[in-house]
Design a protein around this motif. Structure first.
Motif, PDB file in Angstrom:
ATOM      1  N   ASP A 360      18.909  70.589  25.614  1.00  0.00           N
ATOM      2  CA  ASP A 360      18.223  69.309  25.422  1.00  0.00           C
ATOM      3  C   ASP A 360      19.196  68.145  25.547  1.00  0.00           C
ATOM      4  OD1 ASP A 360      15.760  70.499  25.031  1.00  0.00           O
ATOM      5  OD2 ASP A 360      15.885  70.469  22.846  1.00  0.00           O
ATOM      6  N   GLY A 361      20.393  68.303  24.963  1.00  0.00           N
ATOM      7  CA  GLY A 361      21.391  67.241  25.038  1.00  0.00           C
ATOM      8  C   GLY A 361      21.826  66.970  26.467  1.00  0.00           C
ATOM      9  N   ALA A 362      21.990  68.027  27.256  1.00  0.00           N
ATOM     10  CA  ALA A 362      22.368  67.847  28.661  1.00  0.00           C
ATOM     11  C   ALA A 362      21.272  67.112  29.429  1.00  0.00           C
ATOM     12  CB  ALA A 362      22.647  69.208  29.296  1.00  0.00           C
ATOM     13  N   LYS A 363      20.026  67.408  29.118  1.00  0.00           N
ATOM     14  CA  LYS A 363      18.915  66.707  29.765  1.00  0.00           C
ATOM     15  C   LYS A 363      18.932  65.222  29.410  1.00  0.00           C
ATOM     16  CE  LYS A 363      15.815  70.713  30.009  1.00  0.00           C
ATOM     17  NZ  LYS A 363      14.529  71.311  29.536  1.00  0.00           N
ATOM     18  N   ILE A 364      19.229  64.918  28.159  1.00  0.00           N
ATOM     19  CA  ILE A 364      19.259  63.518  27.728  1.00  0.00           C
ATOM     20  C   ILE A 364      20.417  62.768  28.385  1.00  0.00           C
ATOM     21  CG2 ILE A 364      19.610  61.995  25.750  1.00  0.00           C
ATOM     22  CD1 ILE A 364      18.170  64.200  24.066  1.00  0.00           C
ATOM     23  N   ILE A 365      21.613  63.352  28.350  1.00  0.00           N
ATOM     24  CA  ILE A 365      22.763  62.694  28.992  1.00  0.00           C
ATOM     25  C   ILE A 365      22.487  62.504  30.486  1.00  0.00           C
ATOM     26  CG2 ILE A 365      25.223  62.830  29.533  1.00  0.00           C
ATOM     27  CD1 ILE A 365      25.546  64.624  27.045  1.00  0.00           C
ATOM     28  N   GLY A 366      21.998  63.551  31.134  1.00  0.00           N
ATOM     29  CA  GLY A 366      21.716  63.470  32.557  1.00  0.00           C
ATOM     30  C   GLY A 366      20.704  62.391  32.888  1.00  0.00           C
ATOM     31  N   ARG A 367      19.634  62.324  32.108  1.00  0.00           N
ATOM     32  CA  ARG A 367      18.624  61.284  32.333  1.00  0.00           C
ATOM     33  C   ARG A 367      19.203  59.891  32.146  1.00  0.00           C
ATOM     34  NH1 ARG A 367      15.751  65.707  31.549  1.00  0.00           N
ATOM     35  NH2 ARG A 367      13.460  65.791  31.842  1.00  0.00           N
ATOM     36  N   CYS A 368      20.002  59.710  31.092  1.00  0.00           N
ATOM     37  CA  CYS A 368      20.599  58.398  30.841  1.00  0.00           C
ATOM     38  C   CYS A 368      21.493  57.974  31.997  1.00  0.00           C
ATOM     39  CB  CYS A 368      21.394  58.424  29.532  1.00  0.00           C
ATOM     40  SG  CYS A 368      20.386  58.472  28.031  1.00  0.00           S
ATOM     41  N   LEU A 369      22.330  58.872  32.475  1.00  0.00           N
ATOM     42  CA  LEU A 369      23.243  58.521  33.568  1.00  0.00           C
ATOM     43  C   LEU A 369      22.483  58.230  34.855  1.00  0.00           C
ATOM     44  CD1 LEU A 369      25.359  59.376  31.501  1.00  0.00           C
ATOM     45  CD2 LEU A 369      26.552  60.612  33.311  1.00  0.00           C
ATOM     46  N   LEU A 370      21.474  59.025  35.149  1.00  0.00           N
ATOM     47  CA  LEU A 370      20.679  58.777  36.353  1.00  0.00           C
ATOM     48  C   LEU A 370      19.947  57.443  36.269  1.00  0.00           C
ATOM     49  CD1 LEU A 370      19.215  62.348  36.974  1.00  0.00           C
ATOM     50  CD2 LEU A 370      20.900  61.165  38.396  1.00  0.00           C
ATOM     51  N   LYS A 371      19.432  57.122  35.093  1.00  0.00           N
ATOM     52  CA  LYS A 371      18.733  55.840  34.914  1.00  0.00           C
ATOM     53  C   LYS A 371      19.693  54.680  35.136  1.00  0.00           C
ATOM     54  CE  LYS A 371      15.439  53.014  33.521  1.00  0.00           C
ATOM     55  NZ  LYS A 371      14.304  52.678  34.432  1.00  0.00           N
ATOM     56  N   VAL A 372      20.892  54.770  34.560  1.00  0.00           N
ATOM     57  CA  VAL A 372      21.870  53.703  34.728  1.00  0.00           C
ATOM     58  C   VAL A 372      22.268  53.554  36.197  1.00  0.00           C
ATOM     59  CG1 VAL A 372      24.243  52.979  34.187  1.00  0.00           C
ATOM     60  CG2 VAL A 372      22.756  53.863  32.372  1.00  0.00           C
ATOM     61  N   ILE A 373      22.460  54.662  36.873  1.00  0.00           N
ATOM     62  CA  ILE A 373      22.858  54.628  38.288  1.00  0.00           C
ATOM     63  C   ILE A 373      21.790  53.975  39.152  1.00  0.00           C
ATOM     64  CG2 ILE A 373      23.247  56.107  40.313  1.00  0.00           C
ATOM     65  CD1 ILE A 373      24.714  58.047  38.384  1.00  0.00           C
ATOM     66  N   THR A 374      20.532  54.229  38.851  1.00  0.00           N
ATOM     67  CA  THR A 374      19.435  53.781  39.721  1.00  0.00           C
ATOM     68  C   THR A 374      18.792  52.471  39.289  1.00  0.00           C
ATOM     69  OG1 THR A 374      17.848  55.124  38.456  1.00  0.00           O
ATOM     70  CG2 THR A 374      18.872  56.153  40.388  1.00  0.00           C
ATOM     71  N   ASP A 375      19.193  51.904  38.169  1.00  0.00           N
ATOM     72  CA  ASP A 375      18.528  50.709  37.641  1.00  0.00           C
ATOM     73  C   ASP A 375      19.542  49.584  37.466  1.00  0.00           C
ATOM     74  OD1 ASP A 375      17.115  48.775  36.182  1.00  0.00           O
ATOM     75  OD2 ASP A 375      15.948  50.278  35.087  1.00  0.00           O
TER      76      ASP A 375
END
Length: 395
Positions: A360-375
């Protein structure tokens, strides 16, 4: 590729990589290495990242057990994942670094296929010795995180999830009182008792507590109190941690503490010197837009977030937060209240519930980084918050 598609691929990759990372975490738990001695642990992580295709520097920045790993084409946003892996003396991975360190590696492995052809850079920083000298302090000072749009890790916790992590600035100071030996029975008047100086200093620090803000913390131990009861001690050493919500206020407290030490030495006709015996930590700067983003992804994982009602000790992650927008949430790995730095917590890191939390933690970190990269708009708000907090910290 749209963010939604990236997240779907991220989750697939995590499902594939998670079993190996759970096994790696359990292996670290079985063979714990203390701060600054994480040679085999860091080698294992470096091997995994190299085999996956990361460009790795090891050792890094002059720190024997630190590493940096990079992927992406550059030229766009830059994000960082931080990886901890040191254990505690005697009680092993009782802070969960085996687990959340492996969580960071799991995130990195699962992001690699998504980011390798995107105009961005992913930095994976191996940050040893969090429990003592805090390598993030030196790595931050050497500019590793300068220019990062976002740096993140998630820390293990027992019984609750928190996003708004707050930590105290900290100085680790050793005070050495020097006197003169004499026979403690036949001629004590000929001596100058260094331990008396240290004891008086302890009392002075206790009295100082009345005149500092409630959030400040001052605690110490007698590190060296003399050789034998029948010898007036010529040397006595105390080690202390001093903490405060902001670095500027801690600096004020430290000046008062120095006065306490000098007064104790004067009263006992001894001499006193002091030095920092570990690295000083900065306080953790909050970042509202990043915290709002992370809360959303905790909710997606059906993880209830508890508001942070107090300061969570001190961490070298604070130094990173003074260099770029940064976040260190905590994730429940046990489902029950288990205090860190206990044998029970070390055992909890190896249970199925902990392995689930790692995913779950990896999913959260991954989502946060992808959001920052794309937004881009989000990055702008995060940088605005960062600059405002930096300005406030200087006031």
């Amino acid at each position: 590729m749209e963010l939604r598609q990236m997240i779907a691929e991220l989750d697939k990759n995590i499902a594939v990589n998670a079993p190996a990372m759970a096994a790696m975490s359990d292996g670290f738990a079985a063979r714990p290495e203390i701060s600054g001695k994480e040679f085999e642990t860091s080698k294992e992580i470096v091997r995994v990242l190299k085999d996956a295709g990361f460009e790795v520097e090891y050792p890094a920045l002059g720190i024997p057990t630190a590493f940096t790993a990079r992927c992406g084409r550059g030229g766009g946003p830059k994000v960082a994942i931080l990886t901890e892996y040191d254990a505690l003396p005697e009680i092993g991975h009782a802070c969960g670094h085996n687990l959340h360190g492996s969580m960071s590696v799991l995130t990195a492995l699962s992001l690699l296929p998504i980011l390798k052809d995107i105009d961005c850079e992913l930095l994976v920083a191996g940050t040893p010795a969090e429990e003592t000298d805090g390598a993030k302090v030196e790595m931050s000072a050497k500019g590793l995180f300068d220019g990062c749009d976002f740096a993140m890790m998630i820390h293990s916790c027992g019984g609750k999830n928190m996003v708004e992590y707050r930590s105290l600035a900290m100085d680790a100071v050793e005070f050495t009182f020097t006197g003169k030996t004499s026979h403690a029975a036949s001629a004590p008047w000929e001596g100058r008792n260094a331990l008396n100086g240290l004891q008086l200093f302890f009392h002075a620090v206790d009295m100082l507590r009345q005149h500092v803000r409630p959030e400040a913390r001052m605690h110490g131990i007698v590190y060296d109190g003399g050789a034998a009861p029948n010898i007036v001690p010529e040397r006595a050493v105390g080690r202390f941690y001093f903490r405060a919500p902001k670095r500027a206020y801690l600096d004020e407290i430290i000046k008062k503490v120095h006065n306490c030490a000098q007064g104790a030495a004067l009263a006992t006709e001894t001499e006193v010197t002091w030095r920092n015996f570990e690295a000083s930590f900065m306080d953790m700067l909050p970042n509202g837009p990043a915290e709002t983003m992370a809360k959303k992804y905790f909710a997606e994982m059906a993880l209830e977030v508890t508001p942070c009602s107090t300061f969570m000790g001190s961490s070298d992650m604070g130094d990173v937060s003074y260099r770029c927008p940064a976040l260190q949430p905590e994730i429940d790995i046990s489902g029950e209240n288990i205090e860190a730095h206990t044998r029970a917590f070390a055992e909890a890191t190896q249970k199925p519930r902990a392995h689930e939390a790692m995913r779950d933690g990896a999913k959260i970190i991954g989502r946060c980084l992808l959001k920052v990269i794309t937004d881009e708009e989000l990055r702008g708000r995060m940088w605005k918050s960062y600059k405002e907090e930096i300005a406030a910290a200087k006031r």
